[in-house]
Design an enzyme around this catalytic site. Structure first.
Site, PDB file in Angstrom:
ATOM      1  N   ARG A   1       7.560  -3.858  -0.790  1.00  0.00           N
ATOM      2  CA  ARG A   1       6.440  -2.564  -0.275  1.00  0.00           C
ATOM      3  C   ARG A   1       5.187  -2.718   0.179  1.00  0.00           C
ATOM      4  NH1 ARG A   1       1.937  -0.341   0.429  1.00  0.00           N
ATOM      5  NH2 ARG A   1       1.842   0.614  -2.135  1.00  0.00           N
ATOM      6  N   ASP A   2       4.415  -3.081  -0.848  1.00  0.00           N
ATOM      7  CA  ASP A   2       2.530  -3.790  -0.422  1.00  0.00           C
ATOM      8  C   ASP A   2       2.448  -5.420  -0.771  1.00  0.00           C
ATOM      9  OD1 ASP A   2      -0.397  -2.972  -0.356  1.00  0.00           O
ATOM     10  OD2 ASP A   2      -0.723  -3.956  -2.674  1.00  0.00           O
TER      11      ASP A   2
ATOM     12  N   HIS B   1      -3.252  -0.985  -9.826  1.00  0.00           N
ATOM     13  CA  HIS B   1      -2.894  -1.899  -9.186  1.00  0.00           C
ATOM     14  C   HIS B   1      -3.962  -2.609  -8.324  1.00  0.00           C
ATOM     15  CE1 HIS B   1      -0.726  -2.677  -5.575  1.00  0.00           C
ATOM     16  NE2 HIS B   1      -1.801  -2.640  -4.935  1.00  0.00           N
TER      17      HIS B   1
ATOM     18  N   HIS C   1      -6.350  -6.008  -6.817  1.00  0.00           N
ATOM     19  CA  HIS C   1      -5.725  -6.522  -6.096  1.00  0.00           C
ATOM     20  C   HIS C   1      -7.264  -7.930  -6.609  1.00  0.00           C
ATOM     21  CE1 HIS C   1      -4.286  -5.792  -2.382  1.00  0.00           C
ATOM     22  NE2 HIS C   1      -3.779  -3.911  -3.041  1.00  0.00           N
TER      23      HIS C   1
ATOM     24  N   CYS D   1      -3.930  -4.258   2.567  1.00  0.00           N
ATOM     25  CA  CYS D   1      -3.443  -3.258   2.332  1.00  0.00           C
ATOM     26  C   CYS D   1      -4.144  -3.783   4.126  1.00  0.00           C
ATOM     27  CB  CYS D   1      -4.559  -2.129   2.948  1.00  0.00           C
ATOM     28  SG  CYS D   1      -4.244  -0.534   3.839  1.00  0.00           S
TER      29      CYS D   1
ATOM     30  N   ASN E   1      -2.396  -9.116  -4.003  1.00  0.00           N
ATOM     31  CA  ASN E   1      -2.095  -8.762  -5.362  1.00  0.00           C
ATOM     32  C   ASN E   1      -2.762  -9.305  -6.041  1.00  0.00           C
ATOM     33  OD1 ASN E   1      -0.990  -5.313  -4.729  1.00  0.00           O
ATOM     34  ND2 ASN E   1       0.051  -7.029  -3.256  1.00  0.00           N
TER      35      ASN E   1
END
Length: 298
Positions: free
Chosen positions: A11-12, A203, A205, A236, A245
């Site tokens: 997903r991300d 989460h 990065h 994003c 990430n």
């Protein structure tokens, strides 16, 4: 210490790619993650396909993933329509994002932060009634690309307000990779005090090479779930330079050397990272696939 690594590459990781990735490749990425031992996977996002074209095949991905005992699939949800789709697709948990600043919230979700909190409350109740695990993520918790610094007091006030809906888990997201370990410790301690019943997740990065230091600071402060993306891909699409990430395989190497138990085979994740680079047509940022694990004697 046992730590859960939550895989977010499907997903991300993929949402920031310029080229559309085939549904079959997304499913294979998820299969390979499961084969490596990952048991929580953020597989899809139920957003409008014009906003994030890479996630337009969410239903097809969920229809093709293996249903394995102990594996939990999460979907990112922004509104009631998204929750309807998520439930119909058979996700096990939802992740709802509340952005810490109005400017970024408007760009990311088309609403103010206050409206985002109200959406979360509505979605949380519906999801609870349906038996879904519920995570609320506070995005830009460590800084905003449009408004700059976000104070710890602002973030903790958001924690207090989202905690009223009794989330199963609260995640703090360094969406643009500006966080530092001292701020991580402050926010984790404050979140734990305000929402003692919620699991704590982070989460990070690695945009500015602080992601792995922040991950260790989060564990030291009491978090037990860390998001990571195989290959270190992702970002994003609504935030400038929000790339990188932390890489699942690089995180696993560090945790393994520290004696932290994850139940995940970093060699298989590393192989998947190399495979993913072939799928994307460019080497991934992760380092373990290039350097290998700790060299054996001789």
């Amino acid at each position: 210490m046992d730590v859960t690594v939550l895989e977010v590459a499907p997903r991300d990781g993929l949402q920031n790619e310029s080229e559309i990735i085939a549904t079959a490749a997304k499913i294979r990425l998820i299969e390979r993650s499961i084969e490596a031992g990952l048991r929580r996977i953020e597989a899809v996002s139920f957003v409008h396909p014009q906003r994030v074209p890479q996630m337009a095949d969410a239903e097809a991905v969920m229809a093709g993933v293996p249903r394995v005992a102990g594996v939990s699939y999460a979907g990112l949800v922004f509104n009631d329509r998204g929750l309807d789709r998520a439930m119909a697709a058979g996700v096990d948990e939802i992740n709802v994002v509340v952005v810490a600043t109005d400017t970024f919230s408007h760009r990311n979700q088309g609403c103010t932060t206050a409206e985002g909190i109200q959406r979360w409350h509505t979605l949380a109740k519906r999801a609870a009634d349906s038996g879904l695990r519920r995570t609320v993520t506070i995005a830009a918790a460590f800084g905003c690309p449009f408004e700059g610094e976000v104070s710890a007091a602002t973030v903790l006030d958001l924690v207090r307000r989202v905690a009223e809906a009794e989330p199963d888990e609260i995640a703090l997201a360094d969406t643009i990779g500006v966080g530092t370990p001292d701020r991580v410790r402050t926010l984790i301690a404050g979140t734990a005090a305000l929402a003692p019943a919620a699991a704590l997740r982070c989460h990070f990065h690695n945009t500015r090479n602080t992601g792995y230091a922040n991950a260790i600071a989060a564990l030291d402060a009491g978090a037990r779930v860390l998001d990571a993306s195989t290959g270190g891909i992702g970002g994003c699409p609504f935030a400038p330079a929000a790339t990188g990430n932390i890489a699942t395989e690089d995180l696993l190497y560090m945790l393994d050397r520290m004696g932290v138990t994850t139940g995940v085979r970093m060699d298989l994740v590393s192989e998947t990272g190399v495979w993913l680079g072939d799928v994307l047509g460019t080497p991934v940022p992760a380092l373990l696939g290039r350097a290998g694990g700790f060299p054996s004697a001789g």
